[in-house]
Motif scaffolding. Structure first.
Motif, mmCIF file in Angstrom:
data_model
loop_
_atom_site.group_PDB
_atom_site.id
_atom_site.type_symbol
_atom_site.label_atom_id
_atom_site.label_comp_id
_atom_site.label_asym_id
_atom_site.label_seq_id
_atom_site.Cartn_x
_atom_site.Cartn_y
_atom_site.Cartn_z
ATOM 1 N N VAL A 20 0.865 -1.183 0.000
ATOM 2 C CA VAL A 20 0.000 0.000 0.000
ATOM 3 C C VAL A 20 0.899 1.230 0.000
ATOM 4 C CG1 VAL A 20 -1.724 1.334 1.271
ATOM 5 C CG2 VAL A 20 -1.866 -1.172 1.212
ATOM 6 N N ALA A 21 0.801 2.060 -1.036
ATOM 7 C CA ALA A 21 1.654 3.236 -1.175
ATOM 8 C C ALA A 21 0.914 4.483 -0.707
ATOM 9 C CB ALA A 21 2.092 3.410 -2.628
ATOM 10 N N ILE A 22 1.585 5.278 0.128
ATOM 11 C CA ILE A 22 1.032 6.554 0.593
ATOM 12 C C ILE A 22 1.616 7.662 -0.273
ATOM 13 C CG2 ILE A 22 0.763 8.114 2.548
ATOM 14 C CD1 ILE A 22 1.346 5.800 4.403
ATOM 15 N N VAL A 23 0.758 8.393 -0.986
ATOM 16 C CA VAL A 23 1.240 9.458 -1.863
ATOM 17 C C VAL A 23 0.439 10.733 -1.619
ATOM 18 C CG1 VAL A 23 1.905 7.774 -3.621
ATOM 19 C CG2 VAL A 23 -0.301 8.908 -3.791
ATOM 20 N N GLY A 24 1.017 11.845 -2.038
ATOM 21 C CA GLY A 24 0.349 13.132 -1.894
ATOM 22 C C GLY A 24 1.356 14.255 -2.035
ATOM 23 N N ARG A 25 0.859 15.471 -2.068
ATOM 24 C CA ARG A 25 1.759 16.621 -2.149
ATOM 25 C C ARG A 25 2.451 16.823 -0.798
ATOM 26 N NH1 ARG A 25 -0.886 20.939 0.283
ATOM 27 N NH2 ARG A 25 -3.143 20.734 0.450
ATOM 28 N N PRO A 26 3.459 17.690 -0.712
ATOM 29 C CA PRO A 26 4.179 17.899 0.554
ATOM 30 C C PRO A 26 3.275 18.444 1.660
ATOM 31 C CG PRO A 26 5.447 18.777 -1.289
ATOM 32 C CD PRO A 26 4.087 18.432 -1.826
ATOM 33 N N ASP A 29 5.816 4.761 2.831
ATOM 34 C CA ASP A 29 5.747 6.224 2.886
ATOM 35 C C ASP A 29 6.609 6.794 1.761
ATOM 36 O OD1 ASP A 29 5.149 8.773 3.813
ATOM 37 O OD2 ASP A 29 6.749 8.769 5.316
ATOM 38 N N THR A 30 6.164 7.887 1.172
ATOM 39 C CA THR A 30 6.915 8.507 0.073
ATOM 40 C C THR A 30 7.008 10.012 0.282
ATOM 41 O OG1 THR A 30 4.945 8.878 -1.316
ATOM 42 C CG2 THR A 30 6.067 6.750 -1.537
ATOM 43 N N GLY A 31 7.899 10.630 -0.462
ATOM 44 C CA GLY A 31 8.048 12.081 -0.408
ATOM 45 C C GLY A 31 6.908 12.789 -1.118
ATOM 46 N N GLY A 32 6.749 14.068 -0.807
ATOM 47 C CA GLY A 32 5.695 14.854 -1.423
ATOM 48 C C GLY A 32 5.963 15.118 -2.898
ATOM 49 N N VAL A 33 4.915 14.987 -3.715
ATOM 50 C CA VAL A 33 5.044 15.179 -5.157
ATOM 51 C C VAL A 33 4.881 16.658 -5.492
ATOM 52 C CG1 VAL A 33 4.089 14.628 -7.417
ATOM 53 C CG2 VAL A 33 4.186 12.872 -5.641
ATOM 54 N N ILE A 34 5.910 17.232 -6.127
ATOM 55 C CA ILE A 34 5.868 18.610 -6.608
ATOM 56 C C ILE A 34 6.010 18.560 -8.119
ATOM 57 C CG2 ILE A 34 6.982 20.868 -6.567
ATOM 58 C CD1 ILE A 34 8.038 20.206 -3.803
ATOM 59 N N HIS A 35 5.187 19.310 -8.825
ATOM 60 C CA HIS A 35 5.196 19.272 -10.281
ATOM 61 C C HIS A 35 6.035 20.422 -10.849
ATOM 62 C CE1 HIS A 35 2.096 16.211 -10.080
ATOM 63 N NE2 HIS A 35 1.534 16.952 -9.148
ATOM 64 N N ALA A 69 -4.521 22.747 -6.690
ATOM 65 C CA ALA A 69 -4.129 22.461 -8.077
ATOM 66 C C ALA A 69 -3.170 21.275 -8.133
ATOM 67 C CB ALA A 69 -3.503 23.695 -8.715
ATOM 68 N N SER A 70 -2.262 21.201 -7.168
ATOM 69 C CA SER A 70 -1.318 20.070 -7.131
ATOM 70 C C SER A 70 -2.034 18.750 -6.903
ATOM 71 C CB SER A 70 -0.274 20.295 -6.028
ATOM 72 O OG SER A 70 0.554 21.397 -6.326
#
Length: 222
Positions: free
Chosen positions: A6-12, A57-63, A99-100
């Motif tokens: 189970v992957a946890i993802v999201g913005r910072p 756990d993963t780092g926050g995704v920035i575009h 928006a992110s």
């Protein structure tokens, strides 16, 4: 059959690491109010409702980042999502959809992995009442949660377990085997001595992010 992920993802700064620690039951991931603390993938085993799985756990995704290190964080997130059976897409229930968040939602729809939207920081009922607006992102499952106040965690775990095979279904049993467990080695040293480069060379993959700036690795990575 391999253990589901189970992957946890999201913005910072939406509280992914706080949620990770709460579900795991101990402080494994470094948590700070400063965005971008988590960079590498961090795994921990979980058992719930007869199902054993790993949570990552993963780092926050920035575009469109200017920093090459952020691009490496995104690559680590991509690895986690691709290997995952299920994704927890974490949003800030106080701030609402940004928006992110919308860009990341589009990415997850393209990957077509079962996704539960986690409306995090729903610390009280007043905030939780705003969570249904997140159905707008097009995902079927929504779980308002507060790691600090332990609200909604059972509902999240039950929603997760229904999409994962049980140990019995995977053919797992409780009998001990004669497997020899590998030796655990800790790699330590001062900042910028090349510890992460050694890990990547030994594992044969970009397991941890490498950058010329000191202090790149924050968490203890297994």
């Amino acid at each position: 059959m391999s253990v589901p992920v189970v992957a946890i993802v999201g913005r910072p700064n939406v509280g992914k690491s706080s949620l990770f620690n709460r579900v795991v039951g101990k402080f494994v991931a470094v948590v700070d109010d400063i965005p971008g603390v988590t960079r590498d993938r961090l795994y921990a085993p979980i058992e719930w409702g007869g199902a054993s799985f790993k949570i990552v756990d993963t780092g926050g995704v920035i575009h469109n980042p200017d920093d090459p290190m952020i691009e490496q964080v995104r690559a680590q997130v991509d690895v986690a999502v691709n290997e995952a059976t299920l994704v927890w897409f974490v949003l800030d229930a106080i701030e609402g959809i940004t928006a992110s968040d919308r860009i990341l939602a589009e990415m997850l729809h393209k990957i077509d992995k079962r996704t539960i939207v986690v409306a995090h920081k729903a610390d009280h009922e007043g905030i939780e009442l705003n969570a249904p607006e997140m159905y707008e992102l097009g995902f079927e499952d929504l779980a308002p949660v507060s790691s600090i106040h332990r609200r909604g965690l059972r509902n999240l775990m039950e929603a997760t377990a229904k999409y994962l095979p049980t140990d019995e279904e995977r053919g797992e049993d409780d009998e001990e085997d004669d497997t020899v467990h590998p030796l655990r080695i800790a790699i330590v040293g001062r900042p910028n001595a090349g510890k992460s480069s050694i890990v990547n060379a030994l594992t044969g993959e970009e397991r941890v992010i490498v950058d010329s700036r000191p202090g790149t690795t924050r968490d203890a990575i297994n």
